[in-house]
Design a protein around this motif. Structure first.
Motif, PDB file in Angstrom:
ATOM      1  N   CYS A 242      39.429 135.232 -94.902  1.00  0.00           N
ATOM      2  CA  CYS A 242      38.830 135.782 -93.678  1.00  0.00           C
ATOM      3  C   CYS A 242      37.592 135.015 -93.208  1.00  0.00           C
ATOM      4  CB  CYS A 242      38.512 137.267 -93.839  1.00  0.00           C
ATOM      5  SG  CYS A 242      39.972 138.308 -93.739  1.00  0.00           S
ATOM      6  N   PRO A 243      36.654 134.691 -94.086  1.00  0.00           N
ATOM      7  CA  PRO A 243      35.498 133.933 -93.601  1.00  0.00           C
ATOM      8  C   PRO A 243      35.878 132.584 -92.977  1.00  0.00           C
ATOM      9  CG  PRO A 243      35.011 134.871 -95.745  1.00  0.00           C
ATOM     10  CD  PRO A 243      36.479 135.108 -95.496  1.00  0.00           C
ATOM     11  N   ILE A 244      36.864 131.921 -93.545  1.00  0.00           N
ATOM     12  CA  ILE A 244      37.302 130.639 -92.988  1.00  0.00           C
ATOM     13  C   ILE A 244      38.013 130.864 -91.652  1.00  0.00           C
ATOM     14  CG2 ILE A 244      38.895 128.700 -93.323  1.00  0.00           C
ATOM     15  CD1 ILE A 244      38.153 128.860 -96.327  1.00  0.00           C
ATOM     16  N   LEU A 245      38.921 131.833 -91.608  1.00  0.00           N
ATOM     17  CA  LEU A 245      39.627 132.101 -90.352  1.00  0.00           C
ATOM     18  C   LEU A 245      38.680 132.566 -89.250  1.00  0.00           C
ATOM     19  CD1 LEU A 245      42.969 133.747 -91.535  1.00  0.00           C
ATOM     20  CD2 LEU A 245      42.575 131.397 -90.760  1.00  0.00           C
ATOM     21  N   ASP A 246      37.650 133.328 -89.612  1.00  0.00           N
ATOM     22  CA  ASP A 246      36.643 133.730 -88.620  1.00  0.00           C
ATOM     23  C   ASP A 246      36.020 132.499 -87.967  1.00  0.00           C
ATOM     24  OD1 ASP A 246      36.999 136.457 -89.179  1.00  0.00           O
ATOM     25  OD2 ASP A 246      35.267 136.552 -90.533  1.00  0.00           O
ATOM     26  N   LYS A 247      35.672 131.513 -88.776  1.00  0.00           N
ATOM     27  CA  LYS A 247      35.045 130.291 -88.263  1.00  0.00           C
ATOM     28  C   LYS A 247      36.021 129.469 -87.430  1.00  0.00           C
ATOM     29  CE  LYS A 247      31.672 130.090 -91.911  1.00  0.00           C
ATOM     30  NZ  LYS A 247      31.476 129.787 -93.290  1.00  0.00           N
ATOM     31  N   ILE A 248      37.247 129.330 -87.917  1.00  0.00           N
ATOM     32  CA  ILE A 248      38.245 128.548 -87.177  1.00  0.00           C
ATOM     33  C   ILE A 248      38.556 129.212 -85.838  1.00  0.00           C
ATOM     34  CG2 ILE A 248      40.623 127.697 -87.188  1.00  0.00           C
ATOM     35  CD1 ILE A 248      40.371 127.502 -90.268  1.00  0.00           C
ATOM     36  N   GLU A 249      38.733 130.529 -85.851  1.00  0.00           N
ATOM     37  CA  GLU A 249      39.010 131.265 -84.604  1.00  0.00           C
ATOM     38  C   GLU A 249      37.883 131.036 -83.592  1.00  0.00           C
ATOM     39  OE1 GLU A 249      40.804 134.620 -82.170  1.00  0.00           O
ATOM     40  OE2 GLU A 249      41.635 133.339 -83.720  1.00  0.00           O
ATOM     41  N   ALA A 250      36.648 131.160 -84.027  1.00  0.00           N
ATOM     42  CA  ALA A 250      35.505 130.990 -83.118  1.00  0.00           C
ATOM     43  C   ALA A 250      35.456 129.566 -82.555  1.00  0.00           C
ATOM     44  CB  ALA A 250      34.203 131.319 -83.846  1.00  0.00           C
ATOM     45  N   LYS A 251      35.642 128.554 -83.394  1.00  0.00           N
ATOM     46  CA  LYS A 251      35.588 127.167 -82.936  1.00  0.00           C
ATOM     47  C   LYS A 251      36.759 126.861 -81.997  1.00  0.00           C
ATOM     48  CE  LYS A 251      33.145 125.424 -86.946  1.00  0.00           C
ATOM     49  NZ  LYS A 251      31.999 124.659 -86.634  1.00  0.00           N
ATOM     50  N   TYR A 252      37.932 127.364 -82.332  1.00  0.00           N
ATOM     51  CA  TYR A 252      39.112 127.114 -81.500  1.00  0.00           C
ATOM     52  C   TYR A 252      38.940 127.757 -80.123  1.00  0.00           C
ATOM     53  CZ  TYR A 252      44.010 127.074 -80.021  1.00  0.00           C
ATOM     54  OH  TYR A 252      45.175 126.902 -79.321  1.00  0.00           O
ATOM     55  N   LYS A 253      38.454 128.980 -80.086  1.00  0.00           N
ATOM     56  CA  LYS A 253      38.216 129.651 -78.807  1.00  0.00           C
ATOM     57  C   LYS A 253      37.156 128.915 -77.992  1.00  0.00           C
ATOM     58  CE  LYS A 253      37.973 134.264 -79.034  1.00  0.00           C
ATOM     59  NZ  LYS A 253      37.794 135.609 -79.632  1.00  0.00           N
ATOM     60  N   LEU A 254      36.110 128.449 -78.651  1.00  0.00           N
ATOM     61  CA  LEU A 254      35.048 127.722 -77.967  1.00  0.00           C
ATOM     62  C   LEU A 254      35.567 126.412 -77.371  1.00  0.00           C
ATOM     63  CD1 LEU A 254      31.976 127.692 -77.358  1.00  0.00           C
ATOM     64  CD2 LEU A 254      31.696 126.418 -79.485  1.00  0.00           C
ATOM     65  N   LEU A 255      36.397 125.708 -78.118  1.00  0.00           N
ATOM     66  CA  LEU A 255      36.964 124.446 -77.648  1.00  0.00           C
ATOM     67  C   LEU A 255      37.867 124.673 -76.433  1.00  0.00           C
ATOM     68  CD1 LEU A 255      37.317 121.388 -78.106  1.00  0.00           C
ATOM     69  CD2 LEU A 255      39.168 121.929 -79.697  1.00  0.00           C
ATOM     70  N   GLY A 256      38.617 125.762 -76.448  1.00  0.00           N
ATOM     71  CA  GLY A 256      39.491 126.078 -75.323  1.00  0.00           C
ATOM     72  C   GLY A 256      40.613 125.076 -75.119  1.00  0.00           C
ATOM     73  N   ALA A 257      41.027 124.407 -76.173  1.00  0.00           N
ATOM     74  CA  ALA A 257      42.062 123.378 -76.081  1.00  0.00           C
ATOM     75  C   ALA A 257      43.428 123.953 -76.434  1.00  0.00           C
ATOM     76  CB  ALA A 257      41.725 122.217 -77.009  1.00  0.00           C
ATOM     77  N   LYS A 258      44.426 123.151 -76.190  1.00  0.00           N
ATOM     78  CA  LYS A 258      45.796 123.546 -76.481  1.00  0.00           C
ATOM     79  C   LYS A 258      46.043 123.647 -77.993  1.00  0.00           C
ATOM     80  CE  LYS A 258      50.477 122.187 -75.185  1.00  0.00           C
ATOM     81  NZ  LYS A 258      51.277 121.212 -74.442  1.00  0.00           N
ATOM     82  N   PHE A 259      45.450 122.699 -78.735  1.00  0.00           N
ATOM     83  CA  PHE A 259      45.624 122.664 -80.182  1.00  0.00           C
ATOM     84  C   PHE A 259      44.259 122.638 -80.864  1.00  0.00           C
ATOM     85  CE2 PHE A 259      49.548 120.726 -78.490  1.00  0.00           C
ATOM     86  CZ  PHE A 259      50.470 121.618 -79.014  1.00  0.00           C
ATOM     87  N   LEU A 260      44.235 122.598 -82.171  1.00  0.00           N
ATOM     88  CA  LEU A 260      42.974 122.686 -82.906  1.00  0.00           C
ATOM     89  C   LEU A 260      41.986 121.583 -82.552  1.00  0.00           C
ATOM     90  CD1 LEU A 260      44.261 123.703 -86.444  1.00  0.00           C
ATOM     91  CD2 LEU A 260      42.790 125.068 -84.946  1.00  0.00           C
ATOM     92  N   PHE A 261      42.499 120.379 -82.294  1.00  0.00           N
ATOM     93  CA  PHE A 261      41.609 119.252 -82.019  1.00  0.00           C
ATOM     94  C   PHE A 261      41.901 118.627 -80.658  1.00  0.00           C
ATOM     95  CE2 PHE A 261      41.511 119.572 -86.660  1.00  0.00           C
ATOM     96  CZ  PHE A 261      40.155 119.679 -86.840  1.00  0.00           C
ATOM     97  N   GLY A 262      42.087 119.444 -79.665  1.00  0.00           N
ATOM     98  CA  GLY A 262      42.322 118.923 -78.322  1.00  0.00           C
ATOM     99  C   GLY A 262      43.702 119.291 -77.820  1.00  0.00           C
ATOM    100  N   ASN A 263      44.223 118.444 -76.956  1.00  0.00           N
ATOM    101  CA  ASN A 263      45.497 118.752 -76.309  1.00  0.00           C
ATOM    102  C   ASN A 263      46.690 118.042 -76.930  1.00  0.00           C
ATOM    103  OD1 ASN A 263      44.464 120.636 -74.446  1.00  0.00           O
ATOM    104  ND2 ASN A 263      43.628 118.948 -73.249  1.00  0.00           N
TER     105      ASN A 263
END
Length: 157
Positions: free
Chosen positions: A81-102
């Motif tokens: 959960c702590p890791i997924l919380d961080k990934i979810e927040a970063k992914y939402k902030l990035l607003g990209a199609k995939f984890l590291f861009g489009n």
């Protein structure tokens, strides 16, 4: 087999590459799934190693169901959960199609597999992470990935 153990990738019928990490990095480079430059390759590798760390903590081989359930709950609460919380927040902030861009990277594939594996033990686990759940679905629905998921053996790995 180079070291007498699996997995082994056989290339062009004769070249053999052993060890999961080496195979993943080779295929990532060959299929252009590692990112577009050295820094992005490092980010994809960092994320993939984070996913591997989660898998290492999961009690997948525990045979006692009571112990396994207790251990799974501890790992879920204290590690996943702590890791997924961080990934979810970063992914939402990035607003990209995939984890590291489009562009799809191996990190997206590693995440999809991890999410499917966790859902085998905790069916509603990804509901807390709507952006990541949507990513999991987006990656799984790519035609070649969907075809493989439909025909592959059903295992937690």
């Amino acid at each position: 087999m180079p070291f007498g153990q699996l997995p082994v990738l056989i290339i062009d019928g004769s070249q053999r590459v052993a060890q999961t990490g080496a195979i993943v990095r080779y295929l990532g480079r060959a299929l252009k799934l590692n990112g577009w430059d050295s820094l992005m390759e490092a980010y994809v590798d960092m994320f993939t190693e984070t996913i591997n760390g989660i898998f290492d903590k999961l009690p997948l081989h525990e045979s006692d169901s009571t112990i396994k359930e207790k251990q799974m709950e501890e790992v879920w609460t204290n590690s996943v959960c702590p890791i997924l919380d961080k990934i979810e927040a970063k992914y939402k902030l990035l607003g990209a199609k995939f984890l590291f861009g489009n562009n799809l990277t191996f990190a997206d594939l590693a995440f999809m597999q991890m999410a499917f594996s966790i859902e085998l033990f905790r069916p509603d686990s990804m509901e807390k992470y709507p952006a990541l759940k949507a990513l999991q679905k987006k990656v799984a629905e790519r035609p070649n990935i969907q075809a493989w998921l439909d025909e592959r053996p059903k295992t937690p790995f």
